[in-house]
Design an enzyme around this catalytic site. Structure first.
Site, PDB file in Angstrom:
ATOM      1  N   GLY A  92       8.592  -2.972  -8.027  1.00 12.17           N
ATOM      2  CA  GLY A  92       8.275  -1.651  -7.892  1.00 12.17           C
ATOM      3  C   GLY A  92       9.370  -0.828  -7.872  1.00 12.17           C
ATOM      4  O   GLY A  92       9.166   0.229  -8.328  1.00 12.17           O
ATOM      5  N   ARG A 120      -0.290  -1.685  -7.344  1.00  6.02           N
ATOM      6  CA  ARG A 120       0.668  -1.120  -6.607  1.00  6.02           C
ATOM      7  C   ARG A 120       0.502   0.316  -6.773  1.00  6.02           C
ATOM      8  O   ARG A 120       0.342   1.035  -7.841  1.00  6.02           O
ATOM      9  CB  ARG A 120       2.000  -1.442  -6.329  1.00  6.02           C
ATOM     10  CG  ARG A 120       1.933  -2.984  -6.034  1.00  6.02           C
ATOM     11  CD  ARG A 120       3.466  -3.530  -5.761  1.00  6.02           C
ATOM     12  NE  ARG A 120       4.116  -2.738  -4.643  1.00  6.02           N
ATOM     13  CZ  ARG A 120       5.370  -3.098  -4.547  1.00  6.02           C
ATOM     14  NH1 ARG A 120       6.037  -3.990  -5.263  1.00  6.02           N
ATOM     15  NH2 ARG A 120       5.862  -2.613  -3.549  1.00  6.02           N
ATOM     16  N   SER A 165       9.825   6.508   1.796  1.00  4.84           N
ATOM     17  CA  SER A 165       9.998   5.432   0.850  1.00  4.84           C
ATOM     18  C   SER A 165      11.209   5.806  -0.076  1.00  4.84           C
ATOM     19  O   SER A 165      11.297   6.753  -0.790  1.00  4.84           O
ATOM     20  CB  SER A 165       8.621   5.315  -0.151  1.00  4.84           C
ATOM     21  OG  SER A 165       9.138   4.708  -1.212  1.00  4.84           O
ATOM     22  N   ASP A 312      11.049  -4.733   4.579  1.00  2.78           N
ATOM     23  CA  ASP A 312      10.943  -5.799   3.935  1.00  2.78           C
ATOM     24  C   ASP A 312      11.087  -7.106   4.694  1.00  2.78           C
ATOM     25  O   ASP A 312      10.890  -8.395   4.383  1.00  2.78           O
ATOM     26  CB  ASP A 312      12.069  -6.135   2.697  1.00  2.78           C
ATOM     27  CG  ASP A 312      11.598  -5.047   1.645  1.00  2.78           C
ATOM     28  OD1 ASP A 312      10.570  -4.562   1.469  1.00  2.78           O
ATOM     29  OD2 ASP A 312      12.539  -4.732   0.867  1.00  2.78           O
ATOM     30  N   LYS A 339       2.924  -3.740  -0.492  1.00  3.82           N
ATOM     31  CA  LYS A 339       3.956  -4.537  -0.919  1.00  3.82           C
ATOM     32  C   LYS A 339       3.377  -5.540  -2.064  1.00  3.82           C
ATOM     33  O   LYS A 339       2.571  -5.416  -2.407  1.00  3.82           O
ATOM     34  CB  LYS A 339       4.814  -5.116   0.080  1.00  3.82           C
ATOM     35  CG  LYS A 339       5.580  -4.026   1.180  1.00  3.82           C
ATOM     36  CD  LYS A 339       6.580  -3.207   0.375  1.00  3.82           C
ATOM     37  CE  LYS A 339       6.991  -2.327   1.178  1.00  3.82           C
ATOM     38  NZ  LYS A 339       7.789  -1.216   0.773  1.00  3.82           N
TER      39      LYS A 339
END
Ligand code: S3P
Length: 428
Positions: A92, A120, A165, A312, A339
């Site tokens: 990503g 995603r 983000s 994460d 994710k």
């Protein structure tokens, strides 16, 4: 398939491989700088190798010798049109950050990745980059990859991001290097600031104030050597393992502790973990040696601004919560759903195999800690080909009373190829 033998203690000293986020950025920024960037302690994970391969396809000469990577940058305007699709694999970070750069190049190219990447959400970058003037088409019309990007003249914007983000923020700031005027992004909470720190080191005019990052149009970036600290997201498996085992002691050397990344330390300490910083290294990115010993953990509520600082690490934090006493509530973490897998669902399914009392919610999970985990023996544990689920399952397996098979374990190579050998080295 991976099966870890049982261990009664984890004991010894390890060095964690380089930070994934920082390794990606070193290759990207080195490629668009003038001069030679030497990167040390680079993460040889599949995701970062995807980034190298994309820039090589755009004419950048990159030498790799183990953990040392040397990038012969061609300057801000030195990329050439790739003759084939840029394959971003499972990454990503590669897909979203590179889109910011490609939005301003004098060519058209197509980005695509694996089955997970093709699901995603990319609208989160398509929207702000298009506001800047970019021409980005989701080829299947579903706001996911493959993306066809045609470079265009860009203008600076101010963007109020609906999500915290770093990938979104970084894509906009990278486009901002090429855009006329000033570009800024305000986030609901601060996300990791590796882009801002590293771009400054390469000579960009970047400023941060509260939750806003601002960049000015740039005429050139200049090469800068980068020493990548150990990845705290990888260290997190050993921080949790060292805490939940009954015996042992692990010294984890050279872990990046940038405050915008180190939420896992704050939360584990609030759960009662015995983690001490025994040595500090001060560079562009702060790092430390961490000593972890077994401790009795208690449940906590994890919410709000800390979430982007440990997003994460939530899968392995859930393992710690199941081994704690009392209730852990994780909320404000709906980002988990987008994710590498839907991590609310995959963590729940994985931990239920170990008898954990876990309830998924719309934006997180509730875990009633029982202080024990034991494998139900119902077939191998599914990793959902998600590296963080595979490694979290391996840590839960340590606490369980029988060897546990984990499917598709090779996905750990995305971020931590040496995970199993380090775990086996420590297991006593
Ligand atoms: C990353 C940002 C985070 C994180 C990812 C790496 C980065 O993603 O989950 O593993 O390097 O910028 P989001 O930006 O989607 O939160």
């Amino acid at each position: 398939m991976y099966e870890l033998k049982n261990a009664t203690a984890l004991k010894g000293e390890i060095e964690i491989p380089g930070d994934k986020s920082i390794s990606h950025r070193a290759v990207m920024f080195g490629s668009i700088s003038k001069g030679t960037t030497r990167v040390q302690h680079f993460l040889n994970g599949a995701d970062c190798l995807s980034t190298i391969s994309c820039f090589r396809k755009m004419g950048i000469d990159i030498d790799q010798n183990g953990q040392e990577v040397i990038i012969h940058g061609n300057g801000l305007h030195g990329l050439s049109a790739p003759s084939e699709i840029l394959d971003t694999g499972n990454s990503g970070t590669t897909t979203r950050l590179i889109s910011g750069i490609l939005s301003a190049q004098p060519f058209t190219c197509t980005l695509n990745g694996d089955a997970s990447i093709q699901k995603r959400p990319m609208k989160r970058i398509i929207t702000p980059l298009s506001m800047m003037g970019a021409d980005i088409v989701s080829e299947r019309g579903n706001d996911c990859a493959p993306l066809r990007i045609t470079g265009a003249p860009l203008s600076g914007i101010h963007y109020d991001s609906p999500v915290a983000s770093a990938q979104v923020k970084s894509a906009i700031l990278l486009a901002g290097l090429y855009a006329e005027g000033e570009t800024s992004v305000t986030e609901p909470s601060v996300s990791r600031d590796h882009t801002e720190l590293m771009l400054k080191a390469f000579g960009a005019d970047v400023a941060t104030k509260d939750t806003t990052a601002t960049i000015k149009s740039c005429s050139e970036l200049y090469a800068s050597d980068i020493l990548v600290p150990g990845d705290i997201s990888s260290a997190a498996y050993f921080l949790v393992a060292g805490s939940i085992m009954k015996q042992g002691e692990i010294l984890i050397r050279n872990v990046g502790i940038n405050p915008t990344r180190a939420g896992i330390l704050t939360v584990l300490l609030s759960m009662g973990a015995d983690i001490r910083e025994v040595r500090r290294y001060n560079g562009t990115e702060p790092a430390a040696d961490l000593l972890v010993r077994p401790a009795s953990l208690r449940g906590v509520t994890v919410e709000g601004d800390v979430i982007p600082r440990l997003i994460d690490e939530i899968p392995v934090l859930a393992v710690a919560a199941a081994m704690a006493e009392g209730t852990t509530v994780i909320r404000d973490a709906a980002e988990l759903k987008v994710k590498e897998s839907d991590r609310i669902e995959s963590v729940t399914k994985m931990l239920r195999h170990f008898g954990a009392d876990i309830t998924p919610t719309e934006d997180g999970m509730i875990i009633q800690g029982t202080g024990t985990l034991s494998y139900d023996g119902k077939g191998p544990i599914e990793s959902y080909k998600d590296h963080r689920i595979a490694m979290s399952a391996a840590i839960a397996a340590l606490a369980a009373d029988t060897p546990v098979p984990i499917d598709d374990f090779s996905c750990v190579d995305i971020s931590f190829p040496s995970f199993a050998s380090l775990l086996e080295q420590l297991a006593k």
